[in-house]
Every structure is written in C-alpha cells, then in structure tokens.
Design an enzyme around this catalytic site. Structure first.
Site, PDB file in Angstrom:
ATOM      1  N   SER A  80      58.370  30.202   9.632  1.00 54.63           N
ATOM      2  CA  SER A  80      58.154  29.192   9.009  1.00 54.63           C
ATOM      3  C   SER A  80      56.821  28.435   8.998  1.00 54.63           C
ATOM      4  O   SER A  80      55.991  28.850  10.052  1.00 54.63           O
ATOM      5  CB  SER A  80      58.863  27.875   9.763  1.00 54.63           C
ATOM      6  OG  SER A  80      58.671  27.216  10.701  1.00 54.63           O
ATOM      7  N   ASP A  81      56.258  27.810   8.337  1.00 50.82           N
ATOM      8  CA  ASP A  81      55.090  26.968   8.189  1.00 50.82           C
ATOM      9  C   ASP A  81      55.353  25.903   9.111  1.00 50.82           C
ATOM     10  O   ASP A  81      56.572  25.677   9.388  1.00 50.82           O
ATOM     11  CB  ASP A  81      54.768  26.343   6.901  1.00 50.82           C
ATOM     12  CG  ASP A  81      53.301  25.817   6.823  1.00 50.82           C
ATOM     13  OD1 ASP A  81      52.623  25.973   7.765  1.00 50.82           O
ATOM     14  OD2 ASP A  81      52.901  26.120   5.619  1.00 50.82           O
ATOM     15  N   TRP A  82      54.334  25.217   9.522  1.00 49.71           N
ATOM     16  CA  TRP A  82      54.353  24.451  10.908  1.00 49.71           C
ATOM     17  C   TRP A  82      55.481  23.136  10.500  1.00 49.71           C
ATOM     18  O   TRP A  82      54.983  22.321   9.721  1.00 49.71           O
ATOM     19  CB  TRP A  82      53.116  23.916  11.413  1.00 49.71           C
ATOM     20  CG  TRP A  82      52.740  24.783  12.438  1.00 49.71           C
ATOM     21  CD1 TRP A  82      52.063  24.299  13.655  1.00 49.71           C
ATOM     22  CD2 TRP A  82      52.629  26.221  12.583  1.00 49.71           C
ATOM     23  NE1 TRP A  82      51.695  25.524  14.366  1.00 49.71           N
ATOM     24  CE2 TRP A  82      52.054  26.608  13.660  1.00 49.71           C
ATOM     25  CE3 TRP A  82      53.198  27.226  11.706  1.00 49.71           C
ATOM     26  CZ2 TRP A  82      51.942  27.982  14.158  1.00 49.71           C
ATOM     27  CZ3 TRP A  82      53.031  28.503  12.172  1.00 49.71           C
ATOM     28  CH2 TRP A  82      52.308  28.847  13.283  1.00 49.71           C
TER      29      TRP A  82
END
Length: 823
Positions: A229-231
C-alpha cells in the site's frame, strides 16, 4: 541459488512460521521497514522513498544527504531509454548507501491534466513513452539487486482529495492508457514491487481492488512480486488481503496484526491466502538479499563524482529549447543581466515524498559564475514566485510538551535551523507521540528594511504566531483543512506586522497536534517577508537595459509543484509575466529560462528571443542550465507533454466539475482514450507547443521511410526504417516518432497514437539508419466485449514525425483478417 531452491526454502520458512509470525510480516514494523523474525533468521526488509533520489529512513526534511537526480518530467523529456537505464543503475547505488532493499519508484502515472501537483514526478502524457522509460528505469535499478516499486496503481492522476476520490475510468481507457506503463513494468521491466494508489477506482479502493490486483496484475500479466500500500493507503483487513495486497505500510499494523489473526480465525481470510501474501514478501526479500541481511543498518551520504556527472548530463538532455531567434548558444564576451526569482535559488526538485536532502544545490547564478566569472554578470530578482512567505531561518529553540495544551513542564528541548517541521512517529527526543504533543518555538528576526511584513503559518495541527507578544497569524482558533502537508494541513494563514530595520523582533510559534484525516502527520511551516513591488521590476529593467542579453529565470518551485496539492491554474504565479514583458521591452535579446513541473501559459511568447524549459533537473541544476545556454551541451529535450496555449485547452478541463477536479467523491475520466496530443487532434485545438517539440543547435535531414509489411498479415508486425543525417556544424540529437493512425475502426480511436520512437545523436555530417518495429499490439484496441486486444481488418496509416504536428512522411498498410491477443 536457483529459483527452485529459493522457492523450496521460502516454502519451508512459511511452513515453520506461526500464524502470528506470518501476519507480522504483512505489515510494516515502522515507517520504512518490516519486522524481523529472529527465531527463523529472517532479517528486515527496508525501503526508501524515490524516485529522483534515495532519501533513506529520515523524514521529509533533513536526514542523511543524498544525490538529487532530475525529476520525472525532465527525464521524460529526454526520450532516452538508455539514459533512464543509467539513472536506474545509479539510483540502485544510492539506495544501497541508505541500507535499503527496495526503492519506492518509478512513478508512471499519466499526465492527464496540466495542473496535477505531481505532474513533475511523471514522465509523459503518452502511455507508450511512459512505459518504455519506466521499464528501462526498472531494468537499470534491478540489474543491481535493488527492487523497484512501480507506482501508483492505478488512476492517481490528481492530488485533490486523493485519499478518498474515486477515479471513474472505463475498462478500455484503463487498458489502453493508464495501465500500459504498469503492464510494461511487469512484462518488460520485470518489476519486483508494485505500490497501490490512495484513490478508489470505479468505487473500490485501489488497495483492495480485486480486479486490479488479482485479475489484471497477477492474472493477465503474471506478476509474482510484492504489492504494498501507499503510506496509510489501506483501509480494511480481510478485503485488502483477499484482493491481493501483500503489505500494509507503514507500521505498526493498523488493520492487520491482531485484527487479521481474528479474521483468519473467523474464516474471513484463509490460511492459504496468508501464505500466498507471505510468499510474495519473502520472495522479494530473498531476491534482494534482505532475507539474510543481518548487518547493522547504516545510512551513508555518498557524494559520488560519477553521479554528479550523470545528473549534469541528464539535466541538460531533458532541457527543451522552445524558441531561439539566433540568440543561443550565448556567444562569448557579452554582458549578461541575470534576472528573476529562480536565478539565485536552485530549484532542483518538486515537493512531497520525493524530496530529499541533497548533497548541494547549484543555482543558475552559481552555474554562470562558475562558467564565466562574475565580472560580466549583473543580478536583479525582479519579483517573487513563492507560494508561501519566505521561510524563517536561524536558531530556533523548541520546547516539547507531552500533551496537546502546552501544559506543565517541557519534556524535551532542542534547537532547529528553520521554522519548518514534519513530525512522524515519536518526537521530542522520542518521548512523545507525534499525534499527542504540543510545542513552543522561540526565535528572533532582524529585518533588513523597515516596512509592513507578512507573516504566514500553515500546519497539520493547530498553530499560531506571535511577534513581540502580539498574535499576528492564527491557524489555531478556526483551523480549516486545506491543501498543505498532503491535504492534512490548512492553507497558509497570513497576517501583517510593522517592523523597523535592524530592530530584533521576538517570534513565538505555538503548535499542537490534532486528530488527522488519513495520514498520521504533524507538521508546520512559518515564514516572514517584505513583499516585492514595482521598484523591484524597475531595477530588473534597468539591469536588462544595460546588458547585451537578459536571462530571465522564472517558473515555479516545489511549493507549487508538490504531492498533495494540485495547481489552481497554469498561469505563472506572482508578477512573473509582467517582469518578462518589462524586461523584453528593455532588451530585444531576452531569453526566458523556465523551471516548472509542467506546462505554463506564456502571454509573452512573441516578445522574447529565446525560451528554454529546464524543469527541475536535480542538484546540478545551475551547471546543466549554464551548459545549455553556453553551448557546452545540446538542449537534448523534446516535450513529453503538450503545452496548451491556455489552461482551458487541456484534456481534463471541463465546466462539469465531475471531469475535473471531481465532485461528490468522483472524478470522471470522460475524455476516455483521447488524452494528451490525442485530445488536441480530436478537437482541432492548436497547442502552444506540441507533444514531442523541441529545437536543436544543429539541423537534420530525414529520408522518406521504408516500410516492410511482409509479416503484417501473418503476425501483425511491421518494420520501418529511414536515414537521418546531421546537416549542421555541431553535434546534436533529434527525435523520430512513429504514429499509427487507423483509417477506419469499429470503435472511436485517436487520429494517431505514438507506437515507437528513437532518440538519435549524430556528429556533424553523420548519417545513421534508424529502424523501428511495430508488433500487433501497436495496431490493436482493447475490445471490452471479448476481453482481448483486437487488430481489426482495414487500412492503417504509418505517420513519421519529429513532433505531433511536424510530420515527415506517411505510408499505409492493409490487413484483411482480424488478430485477437490475450491481455
């Protein structure tokens, strides 16, 4: 170790791991690493932000120094596949110097609009150009054992409400435009990592999108690496794991950990699925060497001469000569006026997660002084172009409190060098959490001139500024979420205060963290400055009038071109347009050097003698710019994004807010496949500068292309060749572009689509044969009904050009039967 042995080892490890240990590997331990499983000798996997450098494990500000390479749009303008491979190789070394195994790069989203805040980070408006460059970058990076993490998958073409917005894109448009760079990253680049986007795609978050992650990425394309995932970009437990998201970042776990163990025990996630996710992570760890990397984590600032040279060369190769009325390259012995807000400030990169702490910054002024000496140069800023008030710098004392109310005794005190902070995880010497603290900063400011100063504060959290005890800027009482700090911060609140020259003013900044929306961010930025005015433009005009040539360095900076905030328009900020026109009236040899992360309107285009688009070319910015202006290097760039004459001409502009920037949580990609130059073709709109455009310091001749269509009917393949000759007196490069144009089609198709290109560097008088090959996919469209790529029977025009409007020759080829290709 061969692949079979590695798989056996990983299967053995998975079998030996308890459920708790398996689940622990599916979330980060902290911001940049996964937890180790010491019992089984499994070390940590570490990642680093990219893509124009390797920042390492620090925050967005400060940290260990690193080499700053040209940003994506600059590399895209090079159209040089081999250069991207070189950059990838160099960035692998940078990543290793930070003790990381994966670089969070490259960014291969498409430049759908001209106002996307992250436009600078992307390569092009065209999917094939983006795909070829991205695959080469990945190939170079991974040739050195560092995993790429291609991003952001998918539909992240705007920064407005990006963590909640749903990109509404039909399947044909996805397949033909927005997914192609990711497909090439997997099939041609062999990427080991993919990062999901923040946004939703057609109603589902990208991080839990079964069709994207399982059907397309793993099913159609055969991807077997790690999906992260992106952060803070994952939002559920079972849905993300079941859809194909291997890794939730950052740590510690939010929706996994104990929640995921409970989901397994409740039958919502199978043990087999958990094993599949762990296998993907361990496979990448084994491939990068992270699995057994038990050495101490050391981050180094390695300022390598070979990287300096590559950055300087790459920066020049991406610069685009847009206009030249016989004023460039600059002849020797001229008196030069160096003017503009970007003249003495090195604008080397955009803002957001890609920014790093560079080894150094070379401004255009520095580059010109180094090349020419200071004797023949005169400087005047003329005007400003900042989005925020000038950052307060100097010694600041900061006291941290273990509460949000500035109460009690400070738990930690330290000093800062600038009134800017981006806090993550633990702060105050590691004594308080970033979401549960407050702070008071104190400093003195000594104004150089008397006048009414502007004081600005923006914060992800509550903040306010006192000057000599008086509240001047208040982002505390009525804090409202705006467009700073990844949309977690408020817009800058500005107040005014009268100050006397030389009289110190006491500055007090108070900050308190608050509940966040999506990203766990606490941050602030405070600035103070005296506004510029007509007298500053007059001084620039005077400098220009007394010089042989006037160089005007204008554009934007990383405050404007930044992750987390789209641009309000593409008009140059401040009084820059007025400055250019005024200088041009005073000196007929006025040359504009633009530094932006995308297109801008140019109302003065007919008033100036030269225009160079220099982008943000990395830490060697000033040297690379000076090389191009002085003719030590060829301006090797060609536009990878169309420059419209006005903002409203671009493909995403519409009176309907659902098309852009979005409405009620949805942004509709209603233009479909008619993106970039395809849009201008479709609507008969003449751009300011077309896709692929760029001038040279030399000249070229192009022979008519020869077409070999002997394999077209049997295989769908066509070969094209032509001779290109440098007819000038200098070495230089040119760009050959091959477009396919269906004469008739069962669906609406663009008038032409780029399918192959070649960047050709030639010595004076040199001739070279250029060969371009088209496969069946180059002629195909995606047929949603059959779920396959289809080459329809009919006539296809092959159009050769040096840009989307300058066409050299064309031929036709004919098919009598269809070809069906699996995705």
């Amino acid at each position: 170790m061969d692949m079979n042995d590695m798989t056996k080892t990983i299967d053995d490890l998975i079998a030996a791991l308890t459920l708790e240990e398996q689940v622990s590997l599916l979330s980060g331990e902290d911001f940049w690493s996964l937890p180790a499983v010491e019992r089984l000798g499994i070390a940590k996997l570490r990642v680093s932000d990219g893509p124009n450098g390797a920042r390492g494990g620090g925050g967005l500000l400060g940290g260990v120094k690193a080499a700053a390479f040209p940003v994506g749009i600059s590399l895209g303008a090079s159209w040089n596949v081999e250069l991207l491979r070189e950059v990838g190789v160099a960035l692998a070394a940078e990543t290793k110097s930070k003790g990381a195994h994966m670089l969070l790069a490259p960014t291969v989203n498409i430049q759908r609009s001209v106002s996307n805040g992250r436009n600078f980070e992307c390569y092009s408006e065209d999917p094939i150009l983006t795909a070829e460059l991205g695959a080469a970058y990945i190939g170079g990076l991974q040739s050195q054992g560092i995993s790429a993490t291609v991003k952001h998958f998918a539909g992240n073409e705007s920064e407005i409400e990006r963590t909640t917005m749903s990109s509404v894109i039909d399947e044909r448009t996805l397949r033909e435009v927005y997914l192609i760079p990711f497909e090439w990253a997997v099939k041609k680049g062999g990427t080991k990592g993919v990062m999901t986007a923040y946004n939703k795609v057609n109603g589902d978050f990208a991080s839990e999108h079964n069709w994207l992650l399982t059907d397309v990425l793993r099913g159609d394309w055969g991807f077997d690496g790690l999906v992260m995932s992106d952060w803070f970009g994952s939002h559920s437990t079972a849905p993300t794991v079941n859809a194909g998201l291997d890794l939730e970042m950052p740590g510690p776990a939010r929706d996994r950990g104990e929640k995921l163990i409970a989901a397994v025990e409740a039958g919502q996630v199978s043990r087999e699925t958990i094993g599949d996710r762990v296998r993907a992570i361990l496979s990448v760890m084994a491939w990068t060497g992270a699995l057994a990397d038990k050495g101490p984590h050391v981050e180094k600032a390695e300022d390598r001469p070979e990287h300096r040279a590559l950055i300087r060369r790459a920066g020049a190769e991406g610069m685009v000569l847009l206009k030249n009325e016989s004023v460039l390259p600059l002849p020797a012995g001229q008196r030069i006026a160096v003017i503009g807000p970007n003249a003495k400030i090195a604008q080397i990169m955009g803002g957001g997660s890609s920014q790093i702490n560079p080894h150094y910054r070379v401004s255009p002024w520095d580059g010109l002084v180094s090349a020419l000496g200071e004797e023949e140069l005169v400087y005047a800023p003329g005007c400003g172009n900042a989005r925020f008030e000038p950052l307060l710098t100097g010694a600041l004392k900061i006291d941290y409190f273990a509460n949000r109310t500035l109460s009690g005794e400070a738990v930690h005190s330290e000093t800062m060098e600038a009134a800017e902070a981006f806090w993550l995880d633990m702060v105050g010497g590691g004594k308080v959490r970033a979401d549960q603290f407050s702070a008071r900063l104190t400093a003195q400011y000594v104004p150089e001139r008397s006048g009414t100063y502007r004081v600005g504060i923006a914060s992800a959290g509550l903040s306010r500024v006192y000057v000599d005890g008086k509240l001047v800027a208040d982002a505390w009482s009525n804090w409202t979420r705006g467009r700073t700090f990844f949309e977690e911060g408020c817009d800058e609140v500005v107040g005014e205060v009268a100050l006397e020259a030389g009289k110190p003013a006491d500055i007090t900044i108070e900050f308190a963290s608050k509940d966040h929306s999506v990203l766990g961010v606490a941050a602030f930025r405070m600035g103070i400055g005296l506004p510029m005015g007509e007298a500053d433009i007059a001084a620039a005009v005077e400098a220009a009038a007394g010089a042989d040539v006037a160089l005007v360095f204008i554009g934007r900076n990383g405050e404007w071109d930044t992750e987390g905030s789209d641009l309000p328009q593409i008009e140059l900020p401040g009084a820059q347009n007025e400055l250019v026109s005024a200088v041009a009236r005073a000196n007929s040899k006025t040359i504009v050097v633009l530094q932006t992360g995308g297109p801008v309107e140019m109302p003065w285009v007919d008033e100036v003698a030269g225009i160079v688009q220099a982008w943000y070319p990395g830490q060697e910015a000033g040297n690379a710019i000076a090389d191009v202006l002085l003719g030590k290097a060829e301006p090797g760039g060609r536009l990878a994004q169309t420059f419209p004459a006005k903002w409203s001409d671009n493909p995403a502009f519409s009176q309907d807010l659902r098309v852009y920037p979005g409405l009620d949580g949805e942004v509709e990609y209603r233009e479909g496949v008619f993106i970039g130059y395809r849009h201008y073709d479709q609507h008969g709109i003449r751009p300011l500068f077309p896709f692929g455009f760029g001038l040279s310091y030399t000249s070229f001749a192009y022979e008519a292309m020869a077409v070999d269509a002997s394999a077209f009917e049997a295989k769908g393949a066509v070969s094209v060749s032509l001779d290109v000759r440098n007819t000038g007196t200098r070495a230089g490069s040119t760009l050959v572009q091959l477009y396919v144009s269906p004469a008739e089609a069962p669906v609406a198709r663009p008038k032409k689509e780029l399918k192959a290109f070649a960047k050709v560097a030639l010595e004076p008088g040199e001739t070279r044969r250029v060969d371009l090959t088209l496969d069946a996919r180059a002629f195909a469209y995606f047929d949603v009904g059959t779920g396959a790529w289809l080459v329809a029977p009919g006539t296809y025009r092959l159009v050769l050009g040096t840009d989307a409007e300058t066409l050299l020759s064309e031929e036709t080829v004919l098919r009598t039967s269809p070809i069906v290709l699996r995705p």
